[in-house]
Design a protein around this motif. Structure first.
Motif, PDB file in Angstrom:
ATOM      1  N   LEU A 249      60.935  48.455  44.993  1.00  0.00           N
ATOM      2  CA  LEU A 249      62.365  48.490  45.361  1.00  0.00           C
ATOM      3  C   LEU A 249      62.571  49.385  46.576  1.00  0.00           C
ATOM      4  O   LEU A 249      63.368  49.073  47.463  1.00  0.00           O
ATOM      5  CB  LEU A 249      63.193  49.008  44.181  1.00  0.00           C
ATOM      6  CG  LEU A 249      63.426  48.015  43.040  1.00  0.00           C
ATOM      7  CD1 LEU A 249      63.999  48.721  41.824  1.00  0.00           C
ATOM      8  CD2 LEU A 249      64.366  46.899  43.471  1.00  0.00           C
ATOM      9  N   VAL A 250      61.848  50.503  46.608  1.00  0.00           N
ATOM     10  CA  VAL A 250      62.006  51.416  47.749  1.00  0.00           C
ATOM     11  C   VAL A 250      61.381  50.799  48.989  1.00  0.00           C
ATOM     12  O   VAL A 250      61.980  50.782  50.060  1.00  0.00           O
ATOM     13  CB  VAL A 250      61.357  52.786  47.439  1.00  0.00           C
ATOM     14  CG1 VAL A 250      61.382  53.669  48.671  1.00  0.00           C
ATOM     15  CG2 VAL A 250      62.074  53.461  46.288  1.00  0.00           C
ATOM     16  N   GLN A 251      60.176  50.259  48.823  1.00  0.00           N
ATOM     17  CA  GLN A 251      59.468  49.715  49.978  1.00  0.00           C
ATOM     18  C   GLN A 251      60.254  48.577  50.624  1.00  0.00           C
ATOM     19  O   GLN A 251      60.397  48.521  51.839  1.00  0.00           O
ATOM     20  CB  GLN A 251      58.089  49.208  49.550  1.00  0.00           C
ATOM     21  CG  GLN A 251      57.216  48.854  50.728  1.00  0.00           C
ATOM     22  CD  GLN A 251      56.028  47.993  50.311  1.00  0.00           C
ATOM     23  OE1 GLN A 251      56.094  47.181  49.404  1.00  0.00           O
ATOM     24  NE2 GLN A 251      54.915  48.204  50.994  1.00  0.00           N
ATOM     25  N   LYS A 252      60.754  47.673  49.797  1.00  0.00           N
ATOM     26  CA  LYS A 252      61.464  46.515  50.345  1.00  0.00           C
ATOM     27  C   LYS A 252      62.919  46.853  50.658  1.00  0.00           C
ATOM     28  O   LYS A 252      63.652  46.015  51.183  1.00  0.00           O
ATOM     29  CB  LYS A 252      61.421  45.350  49.350  1.00  0.00           C
ATOM     30  CG  LYS A 252      60.039  44.953  48.888  1.00  0.00           C
ATOM     31  CD  LYS A 252      59.268  44.250  49.978  1.00  0.00           C
ATOM     32  CE  LYS A 252      57.888  43.846  49.475  1.00  0.00           C
ATOM     33  NZ  LYS A 252      56.942  43.601  50.562  1.00  0.00           N
ATOM     34  N   GLY A 253      63.357  48.030  50.278  1.00  0.00           N
ATOM     35  CA  GLY A 253      64.745  48.408  50.527  1.00  0.00           C
ATOM     36  C   GLY A 253      65.722  47.468  49.845  1.00  0.00           C
ATOM     37  O   GLY A 253      66.823  47.236  50.333  1.00  0.00           O
ATOM     38  N   ALA A 254      65.308  46.899  48.711  1.00  0.00           N
ATOM     39  CA  ALA A 254      66.141  45.893  48.056  1.00  0.00           C
ATOM     40  C   ALA A 254      67.400  46.526  47.458  1.00  0.00           C
ATOM     41  O   ALA A 254      68.423  45.879  47.325  1.00  0.00           O
ATOM     42  CB  ALA A 254      65.347  45.187  46.962  1.00  0.00           C
ATOM     43  N   ALA A 255      67.315  47.801  47.105  1.00  0.00           N
ATOM     44  CA  ALA A 255      68.467  48.477  46.528  1.00  0.00           C
ATOM     45  C   ALA A 255      68.233  49.973  46.626  1.00  0.00           C
ATOM     46  O   ALA A 255      67.100  50.418  46.774  1.00  0.00           O
ATOM     47  CB  ALA A 255      68.632  48.075  45.070  1.00  0.00           C
ATOM     48  N   ALA A 256      69.322  50.713  46.556  1.00  0.00           N
ATOM     49  CA  ALA A 256      69.173  52.159  46.453  1.00  0.00           C
ATOM     50  C   ALA A 256      68.866  52.474  44.994  1.00  0.00           C
ATOM     51  O   ALA A 256      69.318  51.771  44.098  1.00  0.00           O
ATOM     52  CB  ALA A 256      70.453  52.842  46.881  1.00  0.00           C
TER      53      ALA A 256
END
Lengths: 549, 194
Positions: free
Chosen positions: A190-197
């Motif tokens: 999630l962090v790597q892809k920046g899909a959500a905070a």
């Protein structure tokens, strides 16, 4: 009809019967032993007009004649044994069809669709090849994150993290089956892809700086902050513990008594052993002192006489207040709970989240449920109200929408059990916060204790081994092919295997989770060691200014 | 070069009987023979070998009382070789035409006096590429010892093909054919075991 063809998996056998409801019976070719099959393995059925994707859900033994079961042949003779296997006796696997893909150009563009029929008789069944898996799960890209490989395959299964974050998700499994490990990998994704905070309530200090991975030997693995120093902020409730563990923290969270509301205490009623009468007393206290002062005022009363006086003025039994005092004084032990705070922790967290940072809140030594439930509830409730405001303000303007937020909570059944889910903020988020861009990632070992209504809202369920019937039922509520998946779920290995079903994957799949903790795995995730960074800097230097040596 | 052993003396669609040129020189039980008859060659499996008097009315009498060994009986009575005949009966297992082998019955049976050759190992290997003929051998109406014949021929074919997997493939074929009769299957398997 060769066994191996490029781009196609190994031939396993052919469809000999079945139905859409109960799945298909596939007779294995004589060369294949049932012992090579595994429930949960992913296969492709090549029908005449369509290709079907399915999962092995059962393996059975068949014989061509009942007589052979009564007078078994001389299996000590390897020659006889080899002939009998596959000819007189054979293996059958049960395949649950999940998706289908038409073989004409238009259907291929549409991609895999849910199944509405079964392949015709004697359709060829093959192991799923890398292309097949990629076709269904997508390749690793801006939103697809590689989480593991299917059973007995080296292909990558990717999770659509955008969809994963869109709805609440759950990671379930018995204790010691790798929930934390999986959660860490997903959070990294999630962090790597920046899909959500992300806001992570890290009860056991596993995700921030470093965590432990239980394998053959326990080793420490890098946490989010080490992998993505610029994207992750570590907050702590226990500065001393963080310092002792040599964790660089960004902020020490403190919570003022004025931020504790009666409903936060109500959540804790079980943990604090509060009677309903004590809860009523809190109501009276609230009326008397106001919502921001009631706790401070009550806890500041030192003497029993004063307390009894207060009881009289409130019109409650003095014994009730005494009991309440006993319970609430446990809160005094929590050092992060202070009468007045200098900085507003919620504001800090929101500030970080707004800037696209991810926040890990470490609990340090406060790894008991009391602190966890209290803090998670207080912070989340306030973050929730901000998000509701922000989303409502952004009604007319899409760009103003707050960033998708995923809140990770462990021991989720404490927040979401049927007794409290209706009232707590987590219940609300699970039920309706999708609209407000806030979703939950619940990590729990007792899914059966989570409120049914909440459970039904959980879009993606990633489940490690579960053996309690009720838990299995709870996890599979509302999933088609429940009975087949139940076998799969109960037969998972205790480590590194998980069944993924729901919103983020087009079809249920059993994965062996990707490796995490080795230098290669860090590199795959984009982590650069100090030496590597220096080398890159040197190269940039050379590129810019020429080789000066 | 295939060895010529005799001539067809009686034939029908499913089988033929051939007489050997030499007494006791019949091909082995279970061996493959080829009858060349113009463009068509018929393949047969030898399953019954008989040696008898050429005159059914005359029974042989024992002659070896004063001889040293059996060979001496024939040496000292040269007429004997002409008074007896060796015949062998074959099942038609297929035919060859224009370089192809078909594992079903030929359009016409071999003609009388057609020459019979013992197939070479290469021919056996070619012929055993398909196992369709096995069904005929184990079929209930087969007049000879079909199970024994199947075992004998498969042993030969396996030797000719030098292929370890062949016997297993054949065994599986039999297992399907004899799915309802496990005892027979076991008996054949024991006979064809390498």
């Amino acid at each position: 009809m060769s066994e191996f063809e490029p781009g196609r998996g190994k031939r396993l056998g052919m469809v000999v019967g079945g139905s859409l409801l109960d799945g298909m019976a596939v007779r294995l070719d004589s060369g294949d032993s049932v012992e090579d099959m595994a429930v949960g393995r992913y296969v492709v059925v090549e029908g005449r007009k369509k290709k079907f994707f399915g999962m092995i859900t059962d393996v059975t033994l068949g014989t061509i004649d009942k007589q052979i079961e009564i007078t078994p042949p001389d299996m000590a003779d390897p020659f006889v044994a080899e002939i009998i296997a596959g000819a007189s006796t054979f293996g059958t696997v049960h395949v649950a069809p999940m998706l289908t893909l038409g073989l004409d150009a238009v259907s291929i563009l549409d991609g895999p669709q849910p199944v509405k029929t079964v392949p015709s008789h004697f359709s060829e069944v093959r192991e799923a090849s890398e292309e097949d898996v990629a076709l269904v799960f997508g390749r690793e890209d801006a939103s697809h994150f590689y989480v593991g490989t299917p059973l007995d395959m080296e292909t990558k299964v990717c999770l659509d993290l955008k969809r994963f974050g869109e709805r609440s998700s759950g990671i379930f499994g018995k204790s010691g089956t790798g929930k934390t490990f999986l959660t860490r990998i997903l959070l990294i994704g999630l962090v790597q892809k920046g899909a959500a905070a992300n806001l992570i309530f890290d009860m056991h200090n596993e995700y921030g700086w470093e965590g432990s991975s239980e394998g053959e030997q326990t080793r420490t693995v890098k946490g989010l902050k080490q992998l993505f120093p610029a994207k992750v902020a570590v907050f702590t409730l226990d500065e001393e513990s963080s310092r002792a563990r040599k964790v660089l923290t960004d902020f020490t969270v403190q919570i003022g008594y004025d931020q504790v509301e009666p409903e936060d205490i109500e959540m804790l009623s079980e943990l604090l052993r509060l009677s309903p009468r004590a809860m009523d007393a809190i109501g009276f206290l609230l009326k008397k002192f106001g919502s921001s002062r009631w706790l401070e005022a009550f806890l500041s009363i030192e003497s029993t006489e004063e307390r009894d006086e207060l009881a009289e003025s409130l019109g409650v039994y003095s014994s009730t207040l005494r009991a309440l005092n006993m319970s609430l004084s446990r809160l005094r032990r929590l050092k992060f709970l202070v009468p007045r705070t200098v900085e507003d922790s919620v504001q800090m967290i929101l500030g970080y989240l707004d800037r696209g940072q991810n926040v890990v809140l470490e609990f340090g030594r406060y790894s008991d449920l009391l602190a966890y439930v209290l803090v998670a509830n207080i912070l989340t409730r306030r973050i929730h109200s901000r998000y509701v405001d922000a989303t409502e303000r952004a009604m007319g303007d899409k760009n103003q929408q707050p960033r998708q937020l995923v809140i990770t909570i462990e021991e989720a059944h404490k927040f979401l059990n049927p007794g409290v889910a209706k009232q707590t903020i987590f219940g609300t988020i699970a039920r309706e916060m999708r609209k407000y861009n806030v979703t939950l990632l619940v990590v729990d070992q007792r899914p059966s204790e989570i409120d049914e209504e909440v459970m039904s809202q959980i879009g993606t369920r990633i489940t490690c081994l579960l053996d309690n019937e009720k838990d299995i039922d709870a996890v599979l509520t509302g999933i088609s092919g429940k009975n087949e998946l139940r076998t799969v779920l109960a037969k998972l290995e205790t480590k590194q295997q998980a069944l993924v079903v729901g919103h983020a994957v087009p079809m249920p799949v059993v994965i062996r989770t990707r490796d995490y903790g080795s230098p290669e795995s860090y590199r795959d995730l984009g982590f650069a060691s100090a030496a590597e960074l220096r080398r890159r800097a040197d190269k940039d230097n050379d590129d810019l200014f020429g080789d000066r040596s | 070069m295939a060895l010529r052993v005799g001539e067809v003396i009686e034939s029908n669609t499913t089988g033929f009987i051939a007489q050997c040129y030499e007494l006791h020189a019949a091909p082995a039980f279970g061996s493959l023979v080829r009858v060349s008859d113009g463009a068509l060659s018929t393949y047969g499996l030898v399953y019954d070998v008989t040696t008898s008097s050429i005159d059914p009315g005359r029974r042989p009498i024992a002659r070896g009382k004063d001889e040293e060994d059996e060979a001496a009986v024939f040496r000292n009575n040269p007429q004997l070789a002409k008074l007896f005949r060796t015949d062998f009966t074959c099942l038609v297992a297929g035919y060859g035409e224009a370089g192809r082998i078909y594992h079903f019955l030929p359009p016409a049976p071999p003609r009388v006096h057609a020459f019979v050759h013992i197939c070479t190992l290469e021919e056996v290997a070619d012929f055993s590429g398909s196992l369709d003929f096995l069904a005929n051998l184990v079929a209930p109406g087969f007049p000879g010892p079909g199970d024994e014949l199947a075992g004998a021929f498969l042993r030969l074919a396996s030797r000719a093909r030098a292929d370890d997997g062949f016997l297993v493939r054949a065994g599986k074929e039999l297992a399907v054919l004899l799915s309802g009769d496990l005892r027979r299957l076991n008996a054949i398997l024991r006979r064809m075991k390498p």
